[in-house]
Design a protein around this motif. Structure first.
Motif, short mmCIF file in Angstrom:
data_model
loop_
_atom_site.label_atom_id
_atom_site.label_comp_id
_atom_site.label_asym_id
_atom_site.label_seq_id
_atom_site.Cartn_x
_atom_site.Cartn_y
_atom_site.Cartn_z
N ALA A 84 -4.78 -1.58 -3.49
CA ALA A 84 -3.57 -2.20 -2.96
C ALA A 84 -3.15 -3.31 -3.92
CB ALA A 84 -3.81 -2.77 -1.57
N TRP A 128 -4.65 5.70 -1.27
CA TRP A 128 -5.80 5.66 -0.36
C TRP A 128 -6.38 7.05 -0.18
CZ3 TRP A 128 -8.12 1.25 1.23
CH2 TRP A 128 -7.44 0.08 0.88
N ILE A 176 0.86 -1.18 0.00
CA ILE A 176 0.00 0.00 0.00
C ILE A 176 0.89 1.23 0.00
CG2 ILE A 176 -1.95 -1.10 1.16
CD1 ILE A 176 -1.05 0.26 3.75
N LEU A 204 -9.02 2.36 4.77
CA LEU A 204 -7.76 1.65 4.99
C LEU A 204 -7.83 0.77 6.22
CD1 LEU A 204 -4.86 1.05 4.27
CD2 LEU A 204 -4.18 3.15 5.45
#
Length: 296
Positions: free
Chosen positions: A264, A258, A46, A61
Protein backbone atom coordinates in the motif's frame (compact mmCIF):
# COMPACT_ATOMS: atom_id res chain seq x y z
CA UNK A 1 -26.61 -19.07 -11.06
CA UNK A 2 -25.81 -15.89 -9.18
CA UNK A 3 -27.17 -12.57 -10.49
CA UNK A 4 -24.51 -10.31 -11.94
CA UNK A 5 -23.22 -7.34 -9.98
CA UNK A 6 -25.55 -4.35 -10.20
CA UNK A 7 -27.18 -1.80 -7.94
CA UNK A 8 -28.99 -4.41 -5.77
CA UNK A 9 -25.71 -6.25 -5.20
CA UNK A 10 -23.94 -3.02 -4.32
CA UNK A 11 -26.68 -2.37 -1.76
CA UNK A 12 -26.13 -5.88 -0.41
CA UNK A 13 -22.41 -5.24 -0.09
CA UNK A 14 -23.06 -2.03 1.81
CA UNK A 15 -25.79 -3.46 4.04
CA UNK A 16 -24.94 -3.45 7.77
CA UNK A 17 -26.46 -6.92 7.91
CA UNK A 18 -23.80 -8.25 5.56
CA UNK A 19 -26.15 -10.10 3.18
CA UNK A 20 -23.24 -11.84 1.47
CA UNK A 21 -22.06 -13.52 4.65
CA UNK A 22 -21.83 -17.29 4.54
CA UNK A 23 -24.82 -18.89 6.34
CA UNK A 24 -24.17 -20.05 9.86
CA UNK A 25 -20.78 -18.36 10.18
CA UNK A 26 -19.99 -15.45 12.46
CA UNK A 27 -18.78 -12.27 10.80
CA UNK A 28 -15.77 -12.02 13.09
CA UNK A 29 -13.29 -9.67 11.46
CA UNK A 30 -15.49 -6.77 10.46
CA UNK A 31 -17.25 -6.29 13.79
CA UNK A 32 -14.54 -7.15 16.29
CA UNK A 33 -13.15 -4.23 18.26
CA UNK A 34 -10.05 -2.81 16.61
CA UNK A 35 -6.71 -2.93 18.29
CA UNK A 36 -4.77 0.29 18.64
CA UNK A 37 -3.45 1.11 15.16
CA UNK A 38 0.29 0.74 14.72
CA UNK A 39 0.37 3.13 11.75
CA UNK A 40 -1.40 6.50 11.92
CA UNK A 41 -1.11 8.24 8.55
CA UNK A 42 -2.76 11.09 6.71
CA UNK A 43 -3.84 9.07 3.66
CA UNK A 44 -3.55 5.53 2.32
CA UNK A 45 -3.98 4.05 -1.14
CA UNK A 46 -4.76 0.40 -1.88
CA UNK A 47 -5.78 -1.23 -5.15
CA UNK A 48 -6.08 -4.52 -6.99
CA UNK A 49 -7.57 -6.42 -4.08
CA UNK A 50 -9.54 -8.68 -6.45
CA UNK A 51 -12.23 -9.74 -4.02
CA UNK A 52 -14.08 -12.64 -5.59
CA UNK A 53 -10.96 -14.55 -6.64
CA UNK A 54 -9.02 -17.33 -4.87
CA UNK A 55 -5.84 -15.27 -5.26
CA UNK A 56 -7.10 -12.41 -3.07
CA UNK A 57 -5.11 -12.12 0.18
CA UNK A 58 -8.12 -10.99 2.21
CA UNK A 59 -6.72 -11.94 5.63
CA UNK A 60 -3.59 -9.86 5.05
CA UNK A 61 -5.71 -6.90 3.92
CA UNK A 62 -7.89 -7.21 7.02
CA UNK A 63 -4.72 -7.09 9.10
CA UNK A 64 -3.67 -3.93 7.25
CA UNK A 65 -7.05 -2.28 7.78
CA UNK A 66 -6.93 -3.10 11.51
CA UNK A 67 -3.46 -1.65 12.02
CA UNK A 68 -3.54 1.40 9.74
CA UNK A 69 -5.58 4.47 10.66
CA UNK A 70 -5.90 7.27 8.10
CA UNK A 71 -7.97 10.39 7.43
CA UNK A 72 -8.58 9.40 3.80
CA UNK A 73 -8.51 5.90 2.30
CA UNK A 74 -8.38 5.60 -1.48
CA UNK A 75 -9.57 2.37 -3.12
CA UNK A 76 -7.79 2.69 -6.45
CA UNK A 77 -9.68 0.16 -8.54
CA UNK A 78 -10.06 -3.59 -9.01
CA UNK A 79 -11.34 -3.97 -5.47
CA UNK A 80 -14.00 -6.47 -6.62
CA UNK A 81 -13.10 -8.71 -9.57
CA UNK A 82 -16.19 -8.64 -11.75
CA UNK A 83 -14.44 -10.49 -14.58
CA UNK A 84 -13.83 -13.52 -12.35
CA UNK A 85 -17.29 -13.40 -10.77
CA UNK A 86 -18.86 -13.54 -14.22
CA UNK A 87 -17.04 -16.81 -14.89
CA UNK A 88 -17.41 -18.40 -11.47
CA UNK A 89 -18.96 -17.07 -8.28
CA UNK A 90 -16.45 -17.14 -5.43
CA UNK A 91 -17.13 -15.14 -2.27
CA UNK A 92 -15.79 -16.62 1.00
CA UNK A 93 -16.42 -15.09 4.41
CA UNK A 94 -13.11 -13.23 4.54
CA UNK A 95 -14.06 -11.26 1.41
CA UNK A 96 -17.30 -10.17 3.01
CA UNK A 97 -15.32 -9.18 6.11
CA UNK A 98 -13.13 -6.88 4.01
CA UNK A 99 -16.20 -5.09 2.60
CA UNK A 100 -17.73 -4.71 6.04
CA UNK A 101 -14.43 -3.46 7.47
CA UNK A 102 -14.19 -0.77 4.79
CA UNK A 103 -17.78 0.31 5.50
CA UNK A 104 -17.04 0.40 9.22
CA UNK A 105 -14.07 2.69 8.62
CA UNK A 106 -16.33 5.01 6.62
CA UNK A 107 -18.90 5.05 9.43
CA UNK A 108 -16.20 5.86 12.00
CA UNK A 109 -14.99 8.96 10.14
CA UNK A 110 -12.45 7.85 7.55
CA UNK A 111 -13.19 9.35 4.16
CA UNK A 112 -13.27 6.38 1.76
CA UNK A 113 -13.03 7.17 -1.96
CA UNK A 114 -13.51 4.36 -4.47
CA UNK A 115 -12.11 4.84 -7.99
CA UNK A 116 -13.25 1.87 -10.11
CA UNK A 117 -10.86 -0.05 -12.35
CA UNK A 118 -11.39 -2.36 -15.30
CA UNK A 119 -12.24 -5.42 -13.18
CA UNK A 120 -14.91 -3.52 -11.23
CA UNK A 121 -15.98 -1.29 -14.12
CA UNK A 122 -19.64 -1.99 -13.22
CA UNK A 123 -19.22 0.64 -10.51
CA UNK A 124 -18.54 3.33 -13.12
CA UNK A 125 -22.31 3.44 -13.61
CA UNK A 126 -22.53 4.91 -10.11
CA UNK A 127 -19.99 7.76 -10.30
CA UNK A 128 -20.70 10.65 -7.92
CA UNK A 129 -22.84 8.35 -5.76
CA UNK A 130 -22.14 7.11 -2.25
CA UNK A 131 -22.73 3.57 -0.95
CA UNK A 132 -22.56 3.12 2.80
CA UNK A 133 -20.41 6.26 3.04
CA UNK A 134 -18.01 5.12 0.31
CA UNK A 135 -17.77 7.78 -2.41
CA UNK A 136 -17.49 6.54 -6.02
CA UNK A 137 -15.43 8.78 -8.33
CA UNK A 138 -13.82 8.45 -11.74
CA UNK A 139 -10.55 10.01 -10.52
CA UNK A 140 -9.31 12.35 -7.80
CA UNK A 141 -6.77 15.07 -7.05
CA UNK A 142 -5.14 14.58 -3.67
CA UNK A 143 -3.21 17.43 -2.06
CA UNK A 144 -0.46 16.30 0.30
CA UNK A 145 0.39 18.03 3.58
CA UNK A 146 3.39 19.68 1.90
CA UNK A 147 1.25 21.07 -0.94
CA UNK A 148 1.90 18.61 -3.79
CA UNK A 149 -0.99 17.62 -6.04
CA UNK A 150 -1.34 13.93 -6.92
CA UNK A 151 -3.69 12.67 -9.60
CA UNK A 152 -5.33 9.40 -8.47
CA UNK A 153 -6.50 6.97 -11.16
CA UNK A 154 -6.61 3.19 -11.50
CA UNK A 155 -4.67 3.39 -14.77
CA UNK A 156 -6.54 0.99 -17.06
CA UNK A 157 -7.74 3.85 -19.26
CA UNK A 158 -4.10 4.40 -20.24
CA UNK A 159 -3.38 0.73 -20.95
CA UNK A 160 -3.32 0.12 -24.70
CA UNK A 161 -4.14 -3.58 -24.32
CA UNK A 162 -7.29 -2.86 -22.29
CA UNK A 163 -8.47 -0.09 -24.62
CA UNK A 164 -7.56 -1.56 -28.03
CA UNK A 165 -7.67 -5.34 -27.58
CA UNK A 166 -10.11 -6.23 -24.82
CA UNK A 167 -10.21 -9.89 -25.92
CA UNK A 168 -6.46 -10.06 -25.38
CA UNK A 169 -6.86 -8.55 -21.91
CA UNK A 170 -9.50 -11.18 -21.04
CA UNK A 171 -7.24 -13.94 -22.32
CA UNK A 172 -4.36 -12.53 -20.31
CA UNK A 173 -6.56 -12.44 -17.22
CA UNK A 174 -7.40 -16.13 -17.65
CA UNK A 175 -3.72 -17.01 -18.04
CA UNK A 176 -2.90 -14.87 -15.00
CA UNK A 177 -5.44 -16.79 -12.90
CA UNK A 178 -3.83 -20.03 -14.05
CA UNK A 179 -0.40 -18.72 -13.04
CA UNK A 180 -1.73 -17.78 -9.60
CA UNK A 181 -3.25 -21.24 -9.17
CA UNK A 182 0.07 -22.82 -10.10
CA UNK A 183 1.80 -20.43 -7.72
CA UNK A 184 -0.44 -21.54 -4.82
CA UNK A 185 0.57 -25.17 -5.36
CA UNK A 186 4.22 -24.19 -5.69
CA UNK A 187 4.17 -22.21 -2.46
CA UNK A 188 2.35 -24.97 -0.62
CA UNK A 189 5.33 -27.19 -1.47
CA UNK A 190 7.80 -24.42 -0.52
CA UNK A 191 6.07 -24.01 2.85
CA UNK A 192 6.44 -27.72 3.57
CA UNK A 193 10.12 -27.38 2.73
CA UNK A 194 10.48 -24.42 5.10
CA UNK A 195 11.06 -21.97 2.25
CA UNK A 196 9.58 -18.42 2.13
CA UNK A 197 6.78 -17.29 -0.19
CA UNK A 198 7.82 -16.69 -3.80
CA UNK A 199 5.68 -15.15 -6.55
CA UNK A 200 5.96 -16.87 -9.92
CA UNK A 201 3.81 -14.27 -11.67
CA UNK A 202 5.89 -11.42 -10.23
CA UNK A 203 9.08 -13.15 -11.35
CA UNK A 204 7.74 -13.55 -14.89
CA UNK A 205 6.56 -9.94 -14.96
CA UNK A 206 10.02 -8.65 -14.07
CA UNK A 207 12.03 -11.10 -16.21
CA UNK A 208 10.10 -11.50 -19.46
CA UNK A 209 11.27 -8.78 -21.85
CA UNK A 210 7.83 -8.08 -23.32
CA UNK A 211 6.29 -7.76 -19.86
CA UNK A 212 9.03 -5.36 -18.72
CA UNK A 213 8.43 -3.26 -21.85
CA UNK A 214 4.67 -3.21 -21.14
CA UNK A 215 5.22 -1.95 -17.59
CA UNK A 216 7.59 0.76 -18.83
CA UNK A 217 5.16 1.93 -21.52
CA UNK A 218 2.33 2.06 -18.99
CA UNK A 219 4.35 4.16 -16.56
CA UNK A 220 5.47 6.58 -19.27
CA UNK A 221 1.90 7.01 -20.57
CA UNK A 222 0.60 7.92 -17.12
CA UNK A 223 3.51 10.30 -16.46
CA UNK A 224 2.78 12.11 -19.74
CA UNK A 225 -0.89 12.46 -18.84
CA UNK A 226 -0.03 13.78 -15.35
CA UNK A 227 2.30 16.34 -16.93
CA UNK A 228 -0.53 17.51 -19.22
CA UNK A 229 -2.77 17.95 -16.18
CA UNK A 230 -0.20 20.13 -14.44
CA UNK A 231 0.05 18.02 -11.28
CA UNK A 232 3.15 17.05 -9.33
CA UNK A 233 2.59 13.32 -9.46
CA UNK A 234 0.16 10.46 -9.71
CA UNK A 235 -1.02 7.39 -7.83
CA UNK A 236 -2.26 4.34 -9.71
CA UNK A 237 -2.55 0.56 -9.54
CA UNK A 238 -3.54 -1.85 -12.31
CA UNK A 239 -0.20 -3.57 -13.11
CA UNK A 240 0.39 -5.17 -9.67
CA UNK A 241 3.86 -3.65 -9.39
CA UNK A 242 4.48 -1.31 -6.45
CA UNK A 243 6.92 1.47 -7.22
CA UNK A 244 7.66 5.10 -6.42
CA UNK A 245 10.04 7.00 -8.68
CA UNK A 246 10.57 10.20 -10.64
CA UNK A 247 9.70 10.11 -14.35
CA UNK A 248 10.76 13.33 -16.04
CA UNK A 249 9.87 15.48 -13.06
CA UNK A 250 6.60 13.64 -12.32
CA UNK A 251 6.36 11.53 -9.17
CA UNK A 252 5.02 8.15 -10.27
CA UNK A 253 3.49 6.07 -7.45
CA UNK A 254 1.98 2.64 -7.90
CA UNK A 255 0.47 1.18 -4.72
CA UNK A 256 0.86 -2.45 -5.87
CA UNK A 257 -1.76 -5.08 -5.09
CA UNK A 258 -3.20 -7.53 -2.54
CA UNK A 259 -2.73 -10.67 -4.63
CA UNK A 260 1.05 -10.85 -5.06
CA UNK A 261 2.95 -8.04 -3.35
CA UNK A 262 0.62 -7.04 -0.43
CA UNK A 263 1.59 -3.38 -0.61
CA UNK A 264 0.00 0.00 0.00
CA UNK A 265 1.04 3.61 -0.43
CA UNK A 266 0.70 5.91 2.57
CA UNK A 267 1.18 9.62 3.23
CA UNK A 268 2.67 10.54 6.60
CA UNK A 269 1.55 13.67 8.50
CA UNK A 270 4.48 15.68 7.07
CA UNK A 271 3.46 14.87 3.48
CA UNK A 272 6.15 12.28 2.82
CA UNK A 273 5.10 9.17 0.92
CA UNK A 274 6.05 5.55 1.56
CA UNK A 275 5.21 2.14 0.11
CA UNK A 276 4.39 -0.28 2.91
CA UNK A 277 5.35 -3.90 2.29
CA UNK A 278 2.70 -5.47 4.51
CA UNK A 279 3.95 -9.02 4.06
CA UNK A 280 7.30 -7.96 5.53
CA UNK A 281 5.59 -6.04 8.34
CA UNK A 282 3.52 -9.09 9.33
CA UNK A 283 6.60 -11.30 9.20
CA UNK A 284 8.52 -8.95 11.53
CA UNK A 285 5.58 -8.86 13.92
CA UNK A 286 5.52 -12.66 14.07
CA UNK A 287 9.27 -12.85 14.62
CA UNK A 288 9.27 -10.38 17.53
CA UNK A 289 7.51 -12.66 20.09
CA UNK A 290 9.81 -15.52 19.05
CA UNK A 291 12.88 -13.34 19.62
CA UNK A 292 11.61 -12.26 23.05
CA UNK A 293 11.18 -15.88 24.15
CA UNK A 294 14.63 -16.97 22.98
CA UNK A 295 17.12 -17.49 25.84
CA UNK A 296 19.85 -14.86 26.07
Amino acid sequence: MRPWINAPLLRALTSPAGQLSSPGRRRHSANDEDKSPSHCVRAAWISDVHLGTPGCQADALLDFLKHVECDTLYLVGDIIDGWQLRRNWYWPQAHNDVVQKLLRKARKGTRVIFIPGNHDEFARKFLEHSFGGVEVAEEWIHTTADGRQLWVTHGDLYDGVIQCARWLALLGDTLYEFTLKLNRHLNSWRARMGLPYWSLSKYLKLKVKRAVSYVGDFEQALAREARKRGVDGLVCGHIHHAEMRDIGGILYCNDGDWVESLTALVEHPDGSLEILDWAAIMARRQQLPQALTQPA
